[in-house]
Each structure stands twice: as structure tokens, then as C-alpha cells.
Scaffold this motif. Sequence first.
Motif, PDB file in Angstrom:
ATOM      1  N   VAL A   1     -39.291   0.602   3.667  1.00 22.97           N
ATOM      2  CA  VAL A   1     -39.659   0.480   4.804  1.00 22.97           C
ATOM      3  C   VAL A   1     -38.310   0.257   5.671  1.00 22.97           C
ATOM      4  O   VAL A   1     -37.636  -0.874   5.296  1.00 22.97           O
ATOM      5  N   SER A   2     -37.976   0.878   6.675  1.00 22.22           N
ATOM      6  CA  SER A   2     -36.781   0.518   7.628  1.00 22.22           C
ATOM      7  C   SER A   2     -36.927  -0.632   8.431  1.00 22.22           C
ATOM      8  O   SER A   2     -38.081  -0.970   8.759  1.00 22.22           O
ATOM      9  N   PRO A   3     -35.897  -1.404   8.852  1.00 19.92           N
ATOM     10  CA  PRO A   3     -36.061  -2.243   9.780  1.00 19.92           C
ATOM     11  C   PRO A   3     -36.396  -1.577  10.984  1.00 19.92           C
ATOM     12  O   PRO A   3     -36.211  -0.473  11.111  1.00 19.92           O
ATOM     13  N   PRO A   4     -36.681  -2.172  12.183  1.00 22.23           N
ATOM     14  CA  PRO A   4     -36.836  -1.585  13.502  1.00 22.23           C
ATOM     15  C   PRO A   4     -35.411  -0.861  13.733  1.00 22.23           C
ATOM     16  O   PRO A   4     -34.330  -1.281  13.531  1.00 22.23           O
ATOM     17  N   ILE A   5     -35.867   0.425  14.258  1.00 19.40           N
ATOM     18  CA  ILE A   5     -34.652   1.423  14.731  1.00 19.40           C
ATOM     19  C   ILE A   5     -34.876   1.940  16.072  1.00 19.40           C
ATOM     20  O   ILE A   5     -35.945   2.318  16.505  1.00 19.40           O
ATOM     21  N   LYS A   6     -33.806   1.752  16.995  1.00 12.78           N
ATOM     22  CA  LYS A   6     -33.999   2.383  18.149  1.00 12.78           C
ATOM     23  C   LYS A   6     -33.531   3.577  18.417  1.00 12.78           C
ATOM     24  O   LYS A   6     -32.408   4.091  17.893  1.00 12.78           O
ATOM     25  N   SER A   7     -34.303   4.580  18.924  1.00 13.41           N
ATOM     26  CA  SER A   7     -33.888   5.878  19.320  1.00 13.41           C
ATOM     27  C   SER A   7     -34.179   6.164  20.856  1.00 13.41           C
ATOM     28  O   SER A   7     -34.727   5.327  21.724  1.00 13.41           O
ATOM     29  N   PRO A   8     -34.163   7.247  21.361  1.00 15.15           N
ATOM     30  CA  PRO A   8     -34.262   7.524  23.069  1.00 15.15           C
ATOM     31  C   PRO A   8     -35.639   7.456  23.187  1.00 15.15           C
ATOM     32  O   PRO A   8     -36.121   7.339  24.255  1.00 15.15           O
TER      33      PRO A   8
ATOM     34  N   GLN B   1     -33.440  19.723   0.922  1.00 14.85           N
ATOM     35  CA  GLN B   1     -34.106  18.292   0.757  1.00 14.85           C
ATOM     36  C   GLN B   1     -34.750  18.234   1.654  1.00 14.85           C
ATOM     37  O   GLN B   1     -34.789  18.214   2.878  1.00 14.85           O
ATOM     38  N   GLN B   2     -36.219  17.751   1.408  1.00 13.16           N
ATOM     39  CA  GLN B   2     -37.307  17.781   2.325  1.00 13.16           C
ATOM     40  C   GLN B   2     -37.845  16.149   2.272  1.00 13.16           C
ATOM     41  O   GLN B   2     -37.871  15.785   1.074  1.00 13.16           O
ATOM     42  N   THR B   3     -38.060  15.318   3.309  1.00  9.18           N
ATOM     43  CA  THR B   3     -38.615  14.011   3.171  1.00  9.18           C
ATOM     44  C   THR B   3     -39.798  13.881   3.858  1.00  9.18           C
ATOM     45  O   THR B   3     -40.146  14.311   4.773  1.00  9.18           O
TER      46      THR B   3
ATOM     47  N   VAL C   1     -40.293  16.485   6.628  1.00 15.79           N
ATOM     48  CA  VAL C   1     -39.206  16.764   7.459  1.00 15.79           C
ATOM     49  C   VAL C   1     -37.831  17.169   6.910  1.00 15.79           C
ATOM     50  O   VAL C   1     -37.300  16.986   5.915  1.00 15.79           O
ATOM     51  N   ASN C   2     -37.408  18.250   7.652  1.00 17.88           N
ATOM     52  CA  ASN C   2     -36.222  19.021   7.340  1.00 17.88           C
ATOM     53  C   ASN C   2     -35.122  18.525   7.816  1.00 17.88           C
ATOM     54  O   ASN C   2     -35.120  17.714   9.047  1.00 17.88           O
ATOM     55  N   PRO C   3     -33.892  18.414   7.449  1.00 17.04           N
ATOM     56  CA  PRO C   3     -32.621  18.020   8.072  1.00 17.04           C
ATOM     57  C   PRO C   3     -32.543  18.666   9.515  1.00 17.04           C
ATOM     58  O   PRO C   3     -32.547  19.895   9.618  1.00 17.04           O
TER      59      PRO C   3
ATOM     60  N   PRO D   1     -30.681  12.003  15.698  1.00 15.51           N
ATOM     61  CA  PRO D   1     -29.799  11.338  14.920  1.00 15.51           C
ATOM     62  C   PRO D   1     -29.992   9.983  14.487  1.00 15.51           C
ATOM     63  O   PRO D   1     -29.855   9.765  13.281  1.00 15.51           O
ATOM     64  N   GLU D   2     -30.440   9.125  15.157  1.00 16.59           N
ATOM     65  CA  GLU D   2     -30.586   7.723  15.104  1.00 16.59           C
ATOM     66  C   GLU D   2     -31.880   7.551  13.906  1.00 16.59           C
ATOM     67  O   GLU D   2     -31.882   7.037  12.933  1.00 16.59           O
ATOM     68  N   PHE D   3     -32.835   8.570  14.206  1.00 20.88           N
ATOM     69  CA  PHE D   3     -33.993   8.320  13.188  1.00 20.88           C
ATOM     70  C   PHE D   3     -33.648   9.011  12.076  1.00 20.88           C
ATOM     71  O   PHE D   3     -33.847   8.367  11.065  1.00 20.88           O
ATOM     72  N   GLU D   4     -32.998  10.247  11.978  1.00 17.64           N
ATOM     73  CA  GLU D   4     -32.784  10.851  10.734  1.00 17.64           C
ATOM     74  C   GLU D   4     -31.721   9.932   9.825  1.00 17.64           C
ATOM     75  O   GLU D   4     -31.843   9.832   8.634  1.00 17.64           O
ATOM     76  N   ARG D   5     -30.729   9.492  10.465  1.00 14.28           N
ATOM     77  CA  ARG D   5     -29.818   8.491   9.765  1.00 14.28           C
ATOM     78  C   ARG D   5     -30.602   7.419   9.057  1.00 14.28           C
ATOM     79  O   ARG D   5     -30.125   6.966   7.746  1.00 14.28           O
ATOM     80  N   ALA D   6     -31.429   6.738   9.590  1.00 14.78           N
ATOM     81  CA  ALA D   6     -32.173   5.638   8.997  1.00 14.78           C
ATOM     82  C   ALA D   6     -33.098   5.946   8.041  1.00 14.78           C
ATOM     83  O   ALA D   6     -33.117   5.553   7.055  1.00 14.78           O
TER      84      ALA D   6
END
Length: 439
Positions: free
Chosen positions: A374-381, A294-296, A353-355, A360-365
Motif C-alpha cells: 500500500v502506498s503512502p498518500p499520493i497527491k495528483s490533480p 505489463q498490466q497492474t 491498468v495499462n501503462p 503520471p503521479e499516480f502511475e509512478r507511485a
Amino acid sequence: MIRIPSRLCIALVLGLAGAPALLPAHAASARPVAVDRIIAVVNNEVITTLELRERVQQAQRQLARQGTALPPADAFERQVLERLVLERAQHQLAAETSLKVDDAMLERAIGRIADNNRMSMTDLRLALEKDGITWNRFRDQIRSEILLTRLREREVDSRIVVTDAEIENFLANNADALSGEEFHVAHILVRVPESATMQQQSERLARAENVVERLRAGEDFGRLAASYSDAPDGLSGGDLGWRGRDRLPVVFAEAVRQMKPGEVSKVIRSQAGFHIVKLVERRGGEAAGVQQMQQTRARHILIRTSEIVNDADAESRLNGLRERVINGGNFAELAKANSADLSAAKGGDLGWVNPGDTVPEFERAMDALKPGEVSPPIKSPFGWHLIMVEERRMQDVTDERKRAAARNALRERKAEEAYEEWLRQLRDRTYVEYRLDKE
């Protein structure tokens, strides 16, 4: 039995013992009253006998449910106490760095647990109460597990980098790693401090070799893991479950290659300390043919934080942009005008985008979104993101699948090894005073 997600699995379906009942006043002179006391100091916090007693009882019930013989009480108590110390140190680091789990995140996690068990929230609550678990205790444990998972993602997983050269090398030298063969593995870790003296290293090596001798003499692996293993899964018998060889740490993969089911390895040295591996079972081995992945197709807007733009500012700004998109605004145009990422010139387009391609934070959201959402704001590094999923597809990508599988395998291996090393360093710099043997 209520099924808990793999990373949310620290005895959440076990009852907790309450405080001992106080004796009536007229009996006080006849028998001593059980009094809670401090048994360890971790930096500026304490662990009490009551906390330890509850965790020991939890772990004992878990082992009993697995059919594992209980280890000697004193050794087991010390192992549980060490887990409490390490857990407390992680919570303190999270608090010092303002890492929190808000109520909305907690409710979503509990909702997923209920859904996975095909229960309503009311049914989940009743089932927990039937198992002797109060709702507040359950919520506290879920919050703690989420917090520790997010801490690991931030401190360890998000810093793992896998290069194209490493992928090429992996595929060239591990032709059978993606064959589909799986191994059921258990392990014991005797951790060695980074600054250990030669004498300390020798003592821990002797401890590990003694465990190997006892295992080969027929003693139960789970019982000895619960007594001696410093790994996070030690109290549950050290069972890693089924894994492909590509998902095993390198030192384990090399060991199990020549082992037969039921065999125990010799002592294996790594940065973290001394390992003992048992191959419980093995299965599969047929080479995988063409498979679909599955690709996104996704876009994002990135706002980086700085001395001028703090977390609250970045989150507020993205919330405003999200409202504009929901009300008909063009995501691509907003990304060109606002995103701090190199993809801004392409309207935030990340392509297919491949798995494993993102943190992780971005992929999970991203994985939680439906096409068009559209996601809510997501924090990543990297900062704060607004993510939009455009479409998904299943693609026959045998070569890409192999590369993606290799990337994921390398990332997982590196993460496991880095996590063990990070835990060791955190433990080494934590001030701990034990009072277990003090009256």
C-alpha cells in the motif's frame, strides 16, 4: 561517469566553478578585484554574474564532453542567461503555488541514482567529489530538477486528455507509426512570443532561415543549437536521441518521413515558433508482432480537497486508513466507506491498468509498489490517493498494445507541444530586465 535519470540530467556530473579568489590587500591597488554584480532581474529576484559564469562553464564542459564545438562566447552567454531566466520563473511559480520537494523525496531520488550506478551512497559522494561537485550542490541540483519535473507534470502533463476518437484516428491514419522504425533527431527552436508583431515574426523567421543556410553550408548543428535554440535542450546541442515516429511531435514526424540521414529540414512553423530538424540516423522498421504488456490490478481510495478539507487533512486521513490496512483492515471496505471516486462502489477496484492509463503521479507511485503493498498518500490533480497493488501480469494484447501505444504517443506529442507553449506563455508574462551590457 555517473548516470542520471533522463529528466534529472542538467549537468549533474559536471564540476562547478567557485567564486574568484580575493586579491591580497597590498595588491588591490595594482589590479581590480572581480566583483559580483546583477545582470538580470526576474520579477522580484536577481541573477548575478557569478551564477551565469558557473552555468556557462557547466554547459561548455558538457558540449566539450559531447565533442561539440563551442559557440561564440557572447551568443552562448546570452543563451545560458535566457535558460536561467526561464528556470527562475518556474521556481517562482512553484513557490507561489506551494509546490515543494521534501527531504524524503530528495533522498529517494538520490538513492535511485546511486542504485542505477551500482554505488553505495558513500561511493556516489566520493565519485561526485572526484568530479569536483560538492554534495550540497549536487543535492540542490537534484532538488531543482525534481521540482521542475513536478511543476511540468502539474501544469502540463496532468491536463493532457486523449480521447478514444483520437486513438482511432491515429491508428487509421498512421499505419506505419508503430512499425518499430526509429529516428535519431536533433532540433533547433527559435521561439516566437504569443503577442509578437509581424516585424518580430519576420525577424525570427529570418534568424531561423539564416541558421538553415549555415547548416547546409556545413556548420556544426550542435554548435548552432547551443547558440540559437530556445528549446530546453538547446545548450546540449538540441539532440533528442532515438525516438519512434509515434513519439515525435507531429511537425517533426512529417518532416523526417522523407528525409535521409544527415539532412536538415526547411524551417517548420508551429505554435511555439520556428523549428529546424536534422535527421541524424534512422533504424529498424520491421512491423512488431504479438507483444506482451505489463498490466497492474490496483485499488485506490481518493480524498478530494476542498474549502473544508485541506491537503494536510486529506493526507492525515489517508495515513490513518493506511495504518488500518497494514494492521489487517480490508482495503475494499475502507474504499467503499471513504473514497470520493466512482470506483468506491467496487471497493476502489480500478481493474487491470495499462501503462499510460493514469496520470503520471499516480502511475509512478503505483509502479513502485509490489503486489500486496500500500502506498503512502499520493497527491495528483484529482486529490489525494491511497493505492494498493493486488497483482501484475504480462498479457499478450496486440490490439490493446497498439491502442495503448497510440494513447501514449498522442499523450507524449500533446505534452511536448503543450509544454513548449506553456514555457512560452510563462516567459511572456515574466518581467525581465537585462543588465548584461550595463557597466
